[in-house]
Design a protein around this motif. Sequence first.
Motif, short mmCIF file in Angstrom:
data_model
loop_
_atom_site.label_atom_id
_atom_site.label_comp_id
_atom_site.label_asym_id
_atom_site.label_seq_id
_atom_site.Cartn_x
_atom_site.Cartn_y
_atom_site.Cartn_z
N PHE A 72 0.86 -1.19 0.00
CA PHE A 72 0.00 0.00 0.00
C PHE A 72 0.88 1.23 0.00
N ARG A 73 0.27 2.37 -0.23
CA ARG A 73 1.00 3.64 -0.20
C ARG A 73 0.30 4.60 0.75
N LEU A 74 1.08 5.36 1.53
CA LEU A 74 0.57 6.42 2.40
C LEU A 74 1.08 7.75 1.87
N VAL A 75 0.16 8.71 1.70
CA VAL A 75 0.52 10.00 1.10
C VAL A 75 -0.17 11.13 1.86
N THR A 76 0.59 12.19 2.12
CA THR A 76 -0.04 13.46 2.53
C THR A 76 0.44 14.54 1.59
N ASN A 77 -0.49 15.21 0.95
CA ASN A 77 -0.15 16.33 0.07
C ASN A 77 -0.12 17.62 0.89
N CYS A 78 0.87 18.45 0.62
CA CYS A 78 1.00 19.71 1.35
C CYS A 78 1.18 20.87 0.37
N LEU A 79 0.20 21.76 0.35
CA LEU A 79 0.18 22.98 -0.48
C LEU A 79 0.13 22.67 -1.98
N GLU A 80 0.29 23.72 -2.76
CA GLU A 80 -0.05 23.69 -4.18
C GLU A 80 0.73 22.67 -4.99
N ASP A 81 2.06 22.65 -4.82
CA ASP A 81 2.87 21.77 -5.67
C ASP A 81 2.48 20.31 -5.51
N ALA A 82 2.04 19.94 -4.32
CA ALA A 82 1.65 18.55 -4.07
C ALA A 82 0.20 18.28 -4.45
N GLY A 83 -0.57 19.35 -4.70
CA GLY A 83 -1.97 19.17 -5.10
C GLY A 83 -2.93 19.06 -3.95
N GLN A 84 -2.58 19.64 -2.78
CA GLN A 84 -3.52 19.60 -1.65
C GLN A 84 -4.79 20.37 -2.02
N SER A 85 -5.94 19.73 -1.83
CA SER A 85 -7.21 20.38 -2.18
C SER A 85 -8.12 20.59 -0.98
N VAL A 86 -7.92 19.82 0.10
CA VAL A 86 -8.70 20.02 1.32
C VAL A 86 -7.72 20.41 2.42
N PHE A 87 -7.99 21.58 3.04
CA PHE A 87 -7.02 22.15 3.97
C PHE A 87 -7.38 21.79 5.42
N HIS A 88 -7.41 20.48 5.65
CA HIS A 88 -7.51 19.86 6.98
C HIS A 88 -6.65 18.61 6.80
N ILE A 89 -5.56 18.49 7.55
CA ILE A 89 -4.57 17.45 7.22
C ILE A 89 -5.20 16.06 7.16
N HIS A 90 -4.70 15.28 6.24
CA HIS A 90 -5.19 13.91 6.04
C HIS A 90 -4.10 13.06 5.43
N LEU A 91 -4.16 11.77 5.78
CA LEU A 91 -3.26 10.78 5.22
C LEU A 91 -4.10 9.92 4.27
#
Length: 115
Positions: free
Chosen positions: A83-102
């Motif tokens: 499996f893969r675990l990912v957290t996107n942070c800000l624009e370059d990573a493509g974060q679209s919901v601004f409440h942290i999530h894994l």
Amino acid sequence: MNQDCIFCRIVSGQIPAKTVYEDDRLIAFHDVSPQAPVHVLLIPRAHISTLLETTDDDASLLGELQHRAVEIARALGLDKTGFRLVTNCLEDAGQSVFHIHLHLLGGRKFSWPPG
Ligand code: 5GP
Ligand code: ZN
């Protein structure tokens, strides 16, 4: 609780979600737009907008998110295939919901490097 935040509204029950795990600090639920056969999101109940907002006091919470993701992966049979675990942070990573999530992603092969 941030009324403008979709994930805070899931925490408070104002928006329904297919929950797979919850405790006093975390909730895990299926992504509404799955990118893999398994796509679960793990979030803290408390509103934290990005990883950059976390402090020393959040270190155990961040550990709990990852540990719980592994337990959910195991429960869903992903210990056999990976499996893969990912957290996107800000624009370059493509974060679209601004409440942290894994993101817990599994059930198919993923490429590397990521797109
Ligand atoms: P990000 O792009 O911020 O890394 O990930 C946000 C994720 O939240 C996306 O995969 C998106 O599909 C998911 N998402 C957005 N709104 C909702 C919702 O209302 N319910 C659920 N279950 N997932 C959502
Ligand atoms: Zn929030």
